[in-house]
Structures are given as C-alpha cells and as structure tokens.
Motif scaffolding. Structure first.
Motif, PDB file in Angstrom:
ATOM      1  N   UNK A 222      36.202 -35.244  95.217  1.00 35.93           N
ATOM      2  CA  UNK A 222      36.760 -34.125  94.464  1.00 35.93           C
ATOM      3  C   UNK A 222      35.996 -33.852  93.169  1.00 35.93           C
ATOM      4  N   UNK A 223      34.977 -34.636  92.882  1.00 35.30           N
ATOM      5  CA  UNK A 223      34.122 -34.358  91.725  1.00 35.30           C
ATOM      6  C   UNK A 223      32.674 -34.613  92.119  1.00 35.30           C
ATOM      7  N   UNK A 224      31.744 -34.073  91.323  1.00 40.32           N
ATOM      8  CA  UNK A 224      30.322 -34.276  91.593  1.00 40.32           C
ATOM      9  C   UNK A 224      29.960 -35.757  91.538  1.00 40.32           C
ATOM     10  N   UNK A 225      30.577 -36.490  90.606  1.00 47.56           N
ATOM     11  CA  UNK A 225      30.284 -37.920  90.492  1.00 47.56           C
ATOM     12  C   UNK A 225      30.642 -38.650  91.787  1.00 47.56           C
ATOM     13  N   UNK A 226      31.835 -38.386  92.322  1.00 48.82           N
ATOM     14  CA  UNK A 226      32.255 -39.057  93.555  1.00 48.82           C
ATOM     15  C   UNK A 226      31.365 -38.639  94.717  1.00 48.82           C
ATOM     16  N   UNK A 227      31.009 -37.360  94.769  1.00 46.82           N
ATOM     17  CA  UNK A 227      30.133 -36.888  95.852  1.00 46.82           C
ATOM     18  C   UNK A 227      28.792 -37.608  95.820  1.00 46.82           C
ATOM     19  N   UNK A 228      28.206 -37.731  94.632  1.00 45.61           N
ATOM     20  CA  UNK A 228      26.928 -38.451  94.523  1.00 45.61           C
ATOM     21  C   UNK A 228      27.104 -39.911  94.920  1.00 45.61           C
ATOM     22  N   UNK A 229      28.239 -40.485  94.534  1.00 49.63           N
ATOM     23  CA  UNK A 229      28.507 -41.888  94.819  1.00 49.63           C
ATOM     24  C   UNK A 229      28.523 -42.159  96.320  1.00 49.63           C
ATOM     25  N   UNK A 230      29.124 -41.257  97.077  1.00 48.49           N
ATOM     26  CA  UNK A 230      29.244 -41.467  98.518  1.00 48.49           C
ATOM     27  C   UNK A 230      28.164 -40.724  99.297  1.00 48.49           C
ATOM     28  N   UNK A 234      28.539 -31.497  97.504  1.00 46.31           N
ATOM     29  CA  UNK A 234      29.897 -31.008  97.272  1.00 46.31           C
ATOM     30  C   UNK A 234      29.853 -29.682  96.527  1.00 46.31           C
ATOM     31  N   UNK A 235      30.702 -28.736  96.977  1.00 46.41           N
ATOM     32  CA  UNK A 235      30.786 -27.426  96.333  1.00 46.41           C
ATOM     33  C   UNK A 235      32.241 -26.976  96.302  1.00 46.41           C
ATOM     34  N   UNK A 236      32.557 -26.172  95.316  1.00 46.49           N
ATOM     35  CA  UNK A 236      33.875 -25.554  95.237  1.00 46.49           C
ATOM     36  C   UNK A 236      33.715 -24.058  95.532  1.00 46.49           C
ATOM     37  N   UNK A 237      34.549 -23.533  96.409  1.00 49.91           N
ATOM     38  CA  UNK A 237      34.486 -22.129  96.769  1.00 49.91           C
ATOM     39  C   UNK A 237      35.856 -21.571  97.097  1.00 49.91           C
ATOM     40  N   UNK A 238      35.855 -20.431  97.764  1.00 47.90           N
ATOM     41  CA  UNK A 238      37.100 -19.772  98.157  1.00 47.90           C
ATOM     42  C   UNK A 238      37.103 -19.604  99.665  1.00 47.90           C
TER      43      UNK A 238
END
Length: 343
Positions: A222-230, A234-238
């Motif tokens: 749910x955050x860029x940090x977690x995405x990089x970690x795993x 990751x992107x947020x959109x509609x």
C-alpha cells in the motif's frame, strides 16, 4: 493478548504513534525505512526510552512505570552487546545473576541454554573468539534464559554474512516457535520478516501504514516503500470495471473494481520492445531507459515515461535488443500479470 501497548513519543520533528498487540507465541515484525521509528518502539517497550504518553501492558500488568531491570523482557541487540571479559557461559548467566539467582544455579541453567543453541562446547570461550553466528546464538540464549514474557529482537541477523544468515535464520525460527511469550522483531530485511514473523507492521514516519500476515502484505503493498521491499511496481489510479487509469495510461486488469485502486505488477512481467509490437496489445506504453543494472541472474531496466517502472529481463535479451540508457522502448504487460485492489 500477552502484550498490548500504546506507544506515543513526541520529539522535535518526529512523533511515534503506534498501537501494538501481540498474542502469546506470536512473532510480530516491525518494518520500515530508516528513521521510521522501529528501534524507538523497541526501546520504549524495553524501558530504555520513556513514553511521552501511552501505556505498555504485559500479561495484564502495566510495565511502562517499571524500571528496565524489573521488566520480564529479553532483548537481543543488533551488535549483541556481549560482555568481552566474560565467557559465553557467564554472558548467558548474567541476567539470572542480576535477578538474584545463585551462581551455581545460574551457570547450570546457562549451560542448558548453551546446549539448546548448540554451543555447549563453547561455554568457556570469550566473545572475541566466537564467530558472528555463534555470538548471535549466545545473545539469544542470554535473552531467553531468564524466561521472559516478551522477547525483543533488534535486527538480530544484520551483522551476519549471507551464508551464516541463512543458517542462523533457520535456528532462530525454531527457537521462536518454541517460545510461548510475545516476540517483537525489528528488521530491514523482507526475507527475515517473511520467514520469522507471523504478522508484519509497516511503519513510516512514526505511523502504521500497513499491517497483516506476510503473504497479504507482499501481495498487496500500500506504499512505495512496501512495494520496493517486496519487489513490485505499485501505482495508484482510478478503477472502472476491468480498467484502471494511471496518469495517462489505461490498464486492463482481471479484477473488477470501482473507484480509487492500487495497481501492481512484477518487474519480471514487463516485456520490452525496440519498436511498437504488432496488433493491439493491452497495457502498452512508450518509455525511456533511465538505467540498467544487474539484479540477481537478470538485468533490471529502469523505465521513465508516463509512469516509472522496473523491468527484469535476461542479459541475453539486453544484448539482443541492444538496450542502453537514453533509448526509447515500448513496454507491455499482459492483463493476467497485473493485479488491482481497493486503495
């Protein structure tokens, strides 16, 4: 719950606001970037730093007003902090002696714990003669010999080389499985967290940003940090049905969603082309290569454009496509390789 805590600490330019619950036998890992507040939380639990407000309750007993030596807590520090002038046996026995246990009984129980961690033959060895993995096991035995109700682990594997880390991680997992108290682990390493912890709490800037079992956190960052970690993009959109708009790109996904949503895909799912591919492939955009680096057995291509992304391809593909920084490429992802969930 064995442990319930409301950890509040206010300092200039920083505030920690963390609610923590850990059940008997559960291992909770605190993850987050440098300065997020992970080690501060551990120090608050141990009594090494005082709360600005809040409480710490262990087995229905308040701990926050107790001095460090009165708290039923074992702690393994990142650099282990073994006493250099004491043998491994006396290092392990130290906590028992501080509790008033007699010398003979302390050494007997310490030797039992050295045997449990496989170091009975090193009882008379001093810390400088121990390997990193052996020192870590002595530190763990010292923390557990006092029968704590709460075990605190501050980057317990960080000082080890990769080979030793693999072995000690396996040993540590077995000991944590046998421990019936609460365990709080601080680590920067996602593999340590995934292997050792039952639940992850991700902290950024003193606040919880994500919490859950390791598989869920890894699958739905749910955050860029977690995405990089795993290791995910990751992107947020509609979202509207099976489509998610991220900036100027309309992605097709298998999930059906409406409203704010996250979109993720693995770098290995990205296909690169020097020219626009034939047909009408979905999830296609043009990008510029921002960098190329080795990533495990593959090469990681950093893409800049309407969205920034990482793509993992083989060294042979890099050579065949003649990919270098500054070149323009086309990037594509199959709809089945993208995943979406509510933001």
């Amino acid at each position: 719950m064995t442990l319930t805590a409301a950890l509040r600490l206010t300092r200039p330019n920083f505030r920690l606001d963390l609610d923590l619950e850990v059940a008997p036998g559960e291992v909770v890992a605190l993850l987050g970037p440098n300065g997020a507040g992970k080690t501060t939380a551990l120090r608050l639990l141990a009594g090494l730093t005082r709360l600005t407000e809040g409480h710490i309750t262990l087995d229905d007993q308040p701990l926050h007003d107790l001095p460090v030596e009165k708290r039923p807590i074992g702690m393994v520090f990142q650099d282990y902090l073994l006493f250099p002038h004491l043998s491994a046996l006396d290092n392990v026995a130290f906590g028992l002696r501080c509790q008033g246990t007699g010398k003979a009984e302390s050494r007997r129980r310490a030797f039992e714990w050295l045997a449990r961690v496989g170091l009975e033959d090193h009882a008379n060895v001093r810390p400088r003669q121990l390997s990193g993995g052996q020192a870590q096991r002595v530190a763990l035995a010292r923390a557990l010999v006092i029968d704590p109700r709460l075990l605190l682990l501050d980057e317990p594997l960080a000082a080890l080389d990769a080979h030793t880390r693999l072995e000690i991680r396996s040993h540590l997992r077995r000991h944590l499985a046998d421990f019936d108290g609460a365990t709080v682990l601080v680590t920067h390493d996602p593999l340590d967290a995934m292997v050792l912890a039952d639940r992850l709490i991700v902290i950024e800037r003193g606040q919880v940003v994500q919490e859950g079992v390791p598989a869920d956190v890894a699958r739905r960052p749910r955050t860029d940090y977690v995405a990089r970690l795993v290791g995910l993009n990751l992107y947020r959109g509609t979202a509207a049905g099976h489509h998610i708009k991220v900036d100027d790109i309309l992605f097709t996904v298998t999930e059906h969603l409406e409203g704010p949503a996250f979109l993720v895909f693995a770098p290995s799912a990205v296909a690169l082309y020097r020219t626009r591919p034939d047909g009408s492939p979905r999830n296609l955009w043009q990008a510029t290569i921002d960098g190329v680096e080795r990533h495990g057995d593959n090469m990681r291509i950093h893409l800049d454009g309407p969205i920034s992304a990482a793509a993992d391809i083989t060294p042979a593909a890099v050579a065949e496509l003649d990919l270098t920084p500054g070149q323009t490429v086309w990037a594509s992802i199959k709809a089945t390789e993208t995943h979406a969930y509510p933001a």
